[in-house]
Design a protein around this motif. Structure first.
Motif, PDB file in Angstrom:
ATOM      1  N   ARG A   1      -2.543 -16.446  19.710  1.00 10.66           N
ATOM      2  CA  ARG A   1      -3.441 -16.275  18.566  1.00 10.66           C
ATOM      3  C   ARG A   1      -2.884 -15.198  17.651  1.00 10.66           C
ATOM      4  O   ARG A   1      -2.608 -14.088  18.098  1.00 10.66           O
ATOM      5  N   PRO A   2      -2.720 -15.491  16.352  1.00  4.78           N
ATOM      6  CA  PRO A   2      -2.342 -14.417  15.427  1.00  4.78           C
ATOM      7  C   PRO A   2      -3.445 -13.360  15.399  1.00  4.78           C
ATOM      8  O   PRO A   2      -4.602 -13.643  15.721  1.00  4.78           O
ATOM      9  N   LYS A   3      -3.085 -12.145  15.020  1.00  2.00           N
ATOM     10  CA  LYS A   3      -4.083 -11.069  14.979  1.00  2.00           C
ATOM     11  C   LYS A   3      -4.111 -10.434  13.587  1.00  2.00           C
ATOM     12  O   LYS A   3      -3.084 -10.169  12.981  1.00  2.00           O
ATOM     13  N   GLY A   4      -5.324 -10.223  13.093  1.00  2.00           N
ATOM     14  CA  GLY A   4      -5.510  -9.662  11.755  1.00  2.00           C
ATOM     15  C   GLY A   4      -5.580  -8.148  11.795  1.00  2.00           C
ATOM     16  O   GLY A   4      -6.427  -7.571  12.490  1.00  2.00           O
ATOM     17  N   VAL A   5      -4.690  -7.492  11.056  1.00  2.00           N
ATOM     18  CA  VAL A   5      -4.640  -6.032  11.014  1.00  2.00           C
ATOM     19  C   VAL A   5      -5.486  -5.548   9.841  1.00  2.00           C
ATOM     20  O   VAL A   5      -5.304  -5.991   8.706  1.00  2.00           O
ATOM     21  N   MET A   6      -6.410  -4.628  10.117  1.00  2.00           N
ATOM     22  CA  MET A   6      -7.341  -4.133   9.102  1.00  2.00           C
ATOM     23  C   MET A   6      -6.871  -2.780   8.565  1.00  2.00           C
ATOM     24  O   MET A   6      -6.793  -1.806   9.309  1.00  2.00           O
ATOM     25  N   ASN A   7      -6.551  -2.729   7.274  1.00  2.00           N
ATOM     26  CA  ASN A   7      -6.090  -1.489   6.647  1.00  2.00           C
ATOM     27  C   ASN A   7      -7.059  -1.036   5.563  1.00  2.00           C
ATOM     28  O   ASN A   7      -7.603  -1.851   4.811  1.00  2.00           O
ATOM     29  N   SER A   8      -7.232   0.284   5.473  1.00  2.00           N
ATOM     30  CA  SER A   8      -8.207   0.865   4.546  1.00  2.00           C
ATOM     31  C   SER A   8      -7.545   1.312   3.251  1.00  2.00           C
ATOM     32  O   SER A   8      -6.323   1.443   3.158  1.00  2.00           O
ATOM     33  N   HIS A   9      -8.381   1.571   2.248  1.00  2.00           N
ATOM     34  CA  HIS A   9      -7.887   2.119   0.981  1.00  2.00           C
ATOM     35  C   HIS A   9      -7.190   3.466   1.207  1.00  2.00           C
ATOM     36  O   HIS A   9      -6.156   3.739   0.603  1.00  2.00           O
ATOM     37  N   ARG A  10      -7.756   4.308   2.070  1.00  2.00           N
ATOM     38  CA  ARG A  10      -7.173   5.635   2.286  1.00  2.00           C
ATOM     39  C   ARG A  10      -5.749   5.522   2.819  1.00  2.00           C
ATOM     40  O   ARG A  10      -4.848   6.231   2.374  1.00  2.00           O
ATOM     41  N   GLY A  11      -5.527   4.613   3.772  1.00  2.00           N
ATOM     42  CA  GLY A  11      -4.211   4.476   4.360  1.00  2.00           C
ATOM     43  C   GLY A  11      -3.170   4.011   3.368  1.00  2.00           C
ATOM     44  O   GLY A  11      -2.095   4.612   3.237  1.00  2.00           O
ATOM     45  N   ILE A  12      -3.446   2.937   2.616  1.00  2.00           N
ATOM     46  CA  ILE A  12      -2.437   2.405   1.704  1.00  2.00           C
ATOM     47  C   ILE A  12      -2.276   3.292   0.476  1.00  2.00           C
ATOM     48  O   ILE A  12      -1.175   3.407  -0.068  1.00  2.00           O
ATOM     49  N   SER A  13      -3.342   3.962   0.029  1.00  2.00           N
ATOM     50  CA  SER A  13      -3.178   4.848  -1.131  1.00  2.00           C
ATOM     51  C   SER A  13      -2.294   6.044  -0.784  1.00  2.00           C
ATOM     52  O   SER A  13      -1.492   6.498  -1.610  1.00  2.00           O
ATOM     53  N   ASN A  14      -2.414   6.550   0.451  1.00  2.00           N
ATOM     54  CA  ASN A  14      -1.510   7.632   0.877  1.00  2.00           C
ATOM     55  C   ASN A  14      -0.067   7.170   0.815  1.00  2.00           C
ATOM     56  O   ASN A  14       0.823   7.886   0.332  1.00  2.00           O
ATOM     57  N   ARG A  15       0.164   5.947   1.304  1.00  2.00           N
ATOM     58  CA  ARG A  15       1.516   5.378   1.273  1.00  2.00           C
ATOM     59  C   ARG A  15       2.047   5.290  -0.157  1.00  2.00           C
ATOM     60  O   ARG A  15       3.217   5.583  -0.429  1.00  2.00           O
ATOM     61  N   LEU A  16       1.202   4.884  -1.097  1.00  2.00           N
ATOM     62  CA  LEU A  16       1.641   4.707  -2.480  1.00  2.00           C
ATOM     63  C   LEU A  16       1.821   6.046  -3.199  1.00  2.00           C
ATOM     64  O   LEU A  16       2.754   6.209  -3.989  1.00  2.00           O
ATOM     65  N   TYR A  17       0.928   7.012  -2.938  1.00  2.00           N
ATOM     66  CA  TYR A  17       1.112   8.351  -3.520  1.00  2.00           C
ATOM     67  C   TYR A  17       2.426   8.964  -3.026  1.00  2.00           C
ATOM     68  O   TYR A  17       3.182   9.568  -3.793  1.00  2.00           O
ATOM     69  N   TRP A  18       2.690   8.811  -1.711  1.00  2.00           N
ATOM     70  CA  TRP A  18       3.962   9.324  -1.188  1.00  2.00           C
ATOM     71  C   TRP A  18       5.140   8.617  -1.845  1.00  2.00           C
ATOM     72  O   TRP A  18       6.136   9.245  -2.217  1.00  2.00           O
ATOM     73  N   MET A  19       5.069   7.307  -1.983  1.00  2.00           N
ATOM     74  CA  MET A  19       6.172   6.531  -2.548  1.00  2.00           C
ATOM     75  C   MET A  19       6.472   6.974  -3.982  1.00  2.00           C
ATOM     76  O   MET A  19       7.638   7.086  -4.379  1.00  2.00           O
ATOM     77  N   GLN A  20       5.408   7.240  -4.741  1.00  2.00           N
ATOM     78  CA  GLN A  20       5.625   7.711  -6.110  1.00  2.00           C
ATOM     79  C   GLN A  20       6.242   9.107  -6.117  1.00  2.00           C
ATOM     80  O   GLN A  20       7.127   9.404  -6.920  1.00  2.00           O
ATOM     81  N   GLU A  21       5.784   9.955  -5.204  1.00  2.00           N
ATOM     82  CA  GLU A  21       6.341  11.304  -5.092  1.00  2.00           C
ATOM     83  C   GLU A  21       7.824  11.245  -4.717  1.00  2.00           C
ATOM     84  O   GLU A  21       8.642  12.006  -5.238  1.00  2.00           O
ATOM     85  N   ALA A  22       8.189  10.303  -3.841  1.00  2.00           N
ATOM     86  CA  ALA A  22       9.567  10.228  -3.352  1.00  2.00           C
ATOM     87  C   ALA A  22      10.501   9.539  -4.336  1.00  2.00           C
ATOM     88  O   ALA A  22      11.666   9.936  -4.478  1.00  2.00           O
ATOM     89  N   TYR A  23      10.018   8.502  -5.047  1.00  2.00           N
ATOM     90  CA  TYR A  23      10.915   7.651  -5.831  1.00  2.00           C
ATOM     91  C   TYR A  23      10.644   7.668  -7.333  1.00  2.00           C
ATOM     92  O   TYR A  23      11.437   7.130  -8.102  1.00  2.00           O
ATOM     93  N   ASP A  24       9.522   8.228  -7.772  1.00  2.00           N
ATOM     94  CA  ASP A  24       9.263   8.547  -9.171  1.00  2.00           C
ATOM     95  C   ASP A  24       9.473   7.365 -10.116  1.00  2.00           C
ATOM     96  O   ASP A  24      10.359   7.375 -10.970  1.00  2.00           O
ATOM     97  N   LEU A  25       8.633   6.342  -9.976  1.00  2.00           N
ATOM     98  CA  LEU A  25       8.650   5.239 -10.940  1.00  2.00           C
ATOM     99  C   LEU A  25       8.246   5.738 -12.322  1.00  2.00           C
ATOM    100  O   LEU A  25       7.374   6.609 -12.455  1.00  2.00           O
TER     101      LEU A  25
END
Length: 736
Positions: free
Chosen positions: A315-339
């Protein structure tokens, strides 16, 4: 013998008994024994052992306690030796090592670990051997805390749609999305998403409500994702390329009240209870809604998306991710790579794969342009190169196996706009890193992370000057902790393999409707100061390098990555065993001649049944995504077993170039075109004969290999052949 758990006291007794028993053989010297076992061995090395412990009364090598490279009269030529001299009240020791294998600091760490071990034994020899510590307090604190000092404070807002609205206010007229000639500004995208959000709220969508998305890559898909989030819901991607049975399971498991799709895909949907909204043909209804942003009622800890990964039970399994988790990832990515506003990010990853999450949101939350690749183009390196040139793409992602194919193409003059290429999904080899810098003038970044931790959790920038034999996965991103632990949840020393565990804000909530599996993989953090904080057990093996970077070493279970897509071999086994003629089954992942992973199915079938490859493939096409279907099926009379009754995976035969299922399909090519196609297939499939009616996928081919074959055919035959043509015409006769 330490194969069974024992204490130091028990080990001591075993060694004493073994030593006494060995003394009856003192009539033969070690040199005589070595000559008998390996007559041609080098005189300065031992053929029997590579490490040695010597306890003696005489002087130490070199005259005193020290760390010394072997050779120059310091030792007997072992890789590593420890000499101890008994001087009554005091003992003196010397480590002697092979400098071609060990660096001095490594042996110093071994020395420190040995001291820590001796201290623990002196306090009590009744502890199990594998519970005795090797790390000093300072080393332990460094691994647990100093290397995980990643705390950052990022600004509000934290919810993805609020971050997008903040950017819309800054650059309303800038181009946000471009896809096959269609262009939307930030304001236009926001208005479309707002209208859809109002329509979804009227259908009952709000916080914690999941909304299915069954769409091809398009502007409508982007509107769908942002509209769902603005309504307060969480999106669930359902790939139209998935078999109907898998989509049906996802619809049932998620209980989505609403399903967004496109009119031409409706007929592919299995039966379900959701309300369907076609964003292409029913947009006039949606367009009557307000263009003002609705109140979502969502907080940072609400669900943002659910992405399904392969499951070991079938059975495939659905992973549940929150706004807080992915926004941290994106804030870090912008800090690191500066789009910047000048950047153009290519969205080409299938949205059922978690890398697509940052492709969809990172550029539009920070003012760049999102270029959406047409469906299917991610499998065609030549078309991809043309798109990069035409759209002046500056940033894009590659799974290493696809990057390898991309770099084989002649992209002369095409990719000059590229500034950053981000790799993840598979281990990045040093050979591919070096090839990248030979071909492209851009930065190369190696990232690592599972779907269960908001995409990526470690990062490493490759250097053009670095020609080392290891490409690390780097260090943890902001507000993330990485622990490499043994089975007792204790940190392992530098250089020692352990299981990688992830902590911090990016760790997912768990698996949808799978509480037992969630408890198994999302465990209490023994090192966290806050109660209720979890670590995610990745099942990945890793080790710390001396400079604190992390090296990825592979899996500790039967999960593999094929073209960056995570596969549980147990899920494939469970589905194959559902075939009425299959008695037993084992699935393995093997590297082919080019280093790419191939999934191989080994089956034991009902007596008298032969030629199962075609039947099994037809059976699996209805139940598994194409990338999970084995490239080869090998029929065995019985599975090889070990003494304990478990399957001996090392004894499973590798696929050969003369496979039975190929022979049953053999009909010789009848003209020059068929012969030319057959030669190309034989080379790329690694088989001696392919008949003109042999199905490409049934004789060992996969979609990634199909890209190579399509390009080779187009070049050799001077024909306008595309990858999708070979999906439609999978035999040599049909292609010809």
């Amino acid at each position: 013998d330490v194969t069974e758990p024992c204490t130091f006291d028990a080990l001591h007794r075993r060694v004493c008994d073994a030593s006494r028993g060995a003394r009856i053989h003192t009539g033969m010297s070690l040199a005589q024994l070595a000559d008998l076992l390996d007559p041609g061995h080098a005189p300065d090395s031992h053929p029997i052992f590579q490490t040695m412990f010597v306890f003696q009364d005489g002087p130490l090598p070199g005259g005193g306690p020290f760390l010394a490279p072997s050779g120059d009269g310091n030792g007997p030529g072992c890789d590593l030796s420890l000499f101890i001299r008994d001087e009554g009240e005091r003992w003196h020791g010397a480590f002697v090592y092979n400098a071609e294998l060990f660096a001095g600091p490594t042996v110093e760490r071994i020395c420190g670990s040995f001291e820590t071990l001796l201290e623990a034994i002196a306090k009590g020899g009744d502890s199990p051997l594998d519970r005795l510590p090797l790390l000093s307090r300072s080393e332990r604190d460094k691994l647990l805390f100093e290397l995980n000092d990643t705390a950052r404070s990022y600004p509000e807002p934290v919810c993805l749609h609020d971050m997008f609205d903040a950017q819309v206010a800054k650059t309303p007229d800038a181009v946000a999305v471009a896809c096959e000639g269609e262009v939307l500004s930030y304001r236009e995208l926001a208005h479309r998403a707002n209208r859809l959000a109002h329509a979804l709220q009227k259908l009952g969508v709000g916080p914690e409500k999941r909304v299915g998305v069954f769409m091809e890559r398009s502007v409508e898909m982007i509107v769908a994702l942002y509209g769902i989030l603005k309504a307060g819901g969480a999106y669930v991607p359902m790939d139209p390329d998935y078999p109907a049975e898998r989509v049906a399971f996802m619809l049932e498991d998620t209980e989505v009240p609403v399903l967004l799709t496109q009119a031409h895909l409706q007929a592919m949907l299995p039966s379900h209870a959701a309300s369907v909204l076609c964003l292409d043909t029913q947009w006039e209804t949606v367009a009557r809604e307000s263009a003002e942003a609705p109140v979502s009622g969502v907080s940072a800890d609400n669900l943002a998306y659910v992405i399904y990964t392969s499951g070991s039970t079938g059975r495939p399994k659905g992973v549940m991710n929150s706004h807080r988790g992915i926004s941290n990832r994106l804030y870090w990515m912008q800090e690191a790579y500066d789009l910047t506003a000048e950047d153009r990010v290519l969205q080409k990853t299938p949205y059922s794969f978690d890398v697509s999450v940052w492709e969809f949101f990172w550029p539009l939350l920070f003012g760049a342009r999102l270029v959406v690749a047409p469906p299917g183009i991610h499998k065609d390196p030549d078309a991809l190169g043309r798109l990069i040139e035409a759209q002046s793409i500056t940033v894009l992602h590659f799974v290493p196996s696809m990057l390898q194919l991309f770099l084989r193409e002649d992209h002369e003059g095409r990719c000059r706009s590229l500034t950053k290429v981000i790799c993840s999904g598979e281990a990045l080899s040093c050979e591919l890193r070096d090839r990248f810098f030979d071909v492209l003038d851009a930065e190369l970044h190696n990232l690592y992370g599972p779907t269960e931790a908001a995409v990526d959790v470690t990062f490493w920038q490759c250097s053009r000057k670095d020609r080392s034999l290891i490409v690390p996965i780097g260090r943890p991103v902001a507000n993330t902790r990485i622990h490499i632990l043994d089975r007792y949840m204790e940190p392992v020393p530098v250089g020692v393999a352990g299981e990688l565990h992830i902590g911090g804000v990016q760790v997912a909530r768990g698996y949808l409707n799978r509480p037992e599996l969630t408890r198994e993989r999302f465990i209490p953090d023994p090192f966290g100061e806050e109660p209720g904080v979890c670590l995610y057990k990745t099942g990945d093996l890793a080790r710390y390098l001396p400079d604190g970077q992390i090296e990825y070493l592979g899996r500790n279970d039967f999960q593999v990555k094929v073209r960056g897509l995570r596969i549980e071999l147990g899920e494939i086994e469970a589905v194959i065993c559902g075939h009425p003629d299959v008695l037993e089954c084992v699935v393995a992942a093997l590297n082919d001649a080019s280093g790419n992973k191939k999934v191989v199915g080994y089956v034991v079938v009902t007596d008298g049944v032969t030629g199962m490859a075609a039947a099994l493939r037809s059976f699996l096409v209805e139940k598994l995504p194409e990338f999970m279907i084995p490239s080869y099926f090998i029929q065995l009379p019985a599975l090889p077993l070990m003494g304990n009754g478990k399957v001996d995976r090392k004894a499973l035969p590798a696929p050969t170039t003369d496979r039975p299922e190929v022979g049953t399909l053999y009909a010789a090519p009848g003209n020059e075109v068929e012969r030319a196609i057959a030669e190309i297939w034989q080379v790329h499939l690694g088989v001696e004969h392919v008949g003109v009616d042999g199905n490409f996928f049934e004789v060992g081919g996969g979609s990634l290999l199909l890209v190579e074959v399509a390009n080779k055919l187009a070049c050799t035959l001077k024909a306008d052949l595309k990858v999708h043509h070979l999906f439609e015409y999978p035999t040599i006769r049909a292609v010809a």
